[in-house]
Scaffold this active site. Sequence first.
Site, PDB file in Angstrom:
ATOM      1  N   ARG A 160      53.485-100.700 -29.392  1.00  0.00           N
ATOM      2  CA  ARG A 160      54.017-100.354 -28.077  1.00  0.00           C
ATOM      3  C   ARG A 160      53.093-100.826 -26.964  1.00  0.00           C
ATOM      4  NH1 ARG A 160      58.265 -96.904 -27.748  1.00  0.00           N
ATOM      5  NH2 ARG A 160      58.873 -95.771 -29.630  1.00  0.00           N
ATOM      6  N   LYS A 173      55.345-101.494 -35.575  1.00  0.00           N
ATOM      7  CA  LYS A 173      55.646-101.815 -34.179  1.00  0.00           C
ATOM      8  C   LYS A 173      54.449-101.492 -33.312  1.00  0.00           C
ATOM      9  CE  LYS A 173      57.982 -97.400 -33.171  1.00  0.00           C
ATOM     10  NZ  LYS A 173      59.273 -96.760 -32.913  1.00  0.00           N
ATOM     11  N   THR A 214      64.463 -99.336 -28.952  1.00  0.00           N
ATOM     12  CA  THR A 214      63.575 -99.558 -30.095  1.00  0.00           C
ATOM     13  C   THR A 214      64.371 -99.710 -31.386  1.00  0.00           C
ATOM     14  OG1 THR A 214      61.810 -98.306 -29.029  1.00  0.00           O
ATOM     15  CG2 THR A 214      61.660 -98.590 -31.405  1.00  0.00           C
ATOM     16  N   ASP A 273      66.537 -92.150 -28.407  1.00  0.00           N
ATOM     17  CA  ASP A 273      66.517 -91.831 -26.977  1.00  0.00           C
ATOM     18  C   ASP A 273      67.298 -92.904 -26.219  1.00  0.00           C
ATOM     19  OD1 ASP A 273      66.023 -90.959 -24.450  1.00  0.00           O
ATOM     20  OD2 ASP A 273      63.854 -90.872 -24.627  1.00  0.00           O
ATOM     21  N   GLN A 303      54.983 -85.601 -26.617  1.00  0.00           N
ATOM     22  CA  GLN A 303      53.684 -85.508 -25.934  1.00  0.00           C
ATOM     23  C   GLN A 303      52.775 -84.576 -26.732  1.00  0.00           C
ATOM     24  OE1 GLN A 303      53.841 -85.005 -21.622  1.00  0.00           O
ATOM     25  NE2 GLN A 303      55.959 -85.703 -21.601  1.00  0.00           N
TER      26      GLN A 303
END
Length: 325
Positions: free
Chosen positions: A203, A201, A237, A233, A105
């Site tokens: 998103r 990519k 992906t 994570d 973030q």
Amino acid sequence: MSGIKTQGEKKLMLFSGRAYPDLAKEVAANLDCELVPTAAYDFANGETFVRFLESVRGSDAFVMQSHTAPINQWIMEQLIMVDALKRASARRITVVAPFFGYARQDKKHRGREPITARLMADMFKTAGADRLITVDLHTAQIQGFFDGPVDHLFALELLADHVAATLDTSQVTVVAPDAGRVRVAERWTDRLGCPLAIIHKRRDPMVANEVKVFEVVGQVQGRTCVIVDDMIDTGGTIVKAAEALFEQGAARVVVTATHGVLSGPAVDRLKNSRISEVVLTNTLPIPDEKQFDKLTVLSIAPLLARAIDEVFHDGSVTSLFDGEG
């Protein structure tokens, strides 16, 4: 002559939170020191209490905590430890966060969103931290969020040495999984002497941890593709990226990443994928239930110990990376 001179020597003291004591013990062993005894516990309502069992006055204090799940609890505990050190008159306080929480973030994608990585940096500064040591931030700009020195360590050498030792680098193509990792991937290609490919990519900004489209740019046909990323994570992906490489004719796919978050279905996804090997460092704990046959875990402790030693002796952390840092 005014003032008073003393013959006192600097004193390094290493502290560990409860999130990941095994890594802190390993770092302490590399430094040939012991962790400072600490009393830490939670009250019935969830509040955290910390007290150090030795005097820390005048010390060069290094406070280690990996921001693993439950991440908010362990960040708060580290903030409390820093505050306790400040109030106990430690001379300098260095926060050692091998994995820096909320690093993703780091900017606003849309209106009314926080920049929580900046908030994290502000909280550590307010608590009393003078310096920050971390490994492979999601983006390098986060270093500017902290009002003080930041030692940004790289796991590239550790991971690349493993790849060089286990693969034929003449057949390897280094793959950046997105545009943000191109600069890091270029360092890999310089080190290994391999060509570079990029996965573009896109998103869906409305759905977390989900990518809509993959496009491969570069020559991957018949080659061993090494994807280099900062973290894994949920694994969705990275598995889709590997499939995109196989669709373009890749012979083999190896995944390397610094931080093994491994949330939710990550282990099952990686274990059941066509990926040959997943190489991680131990910046975050990887418990037995998250271990699987394809997984290789390399220790980051020697690098952290060397960085702490350089900071303590007022040396050069940059020298650890051949001038890159």
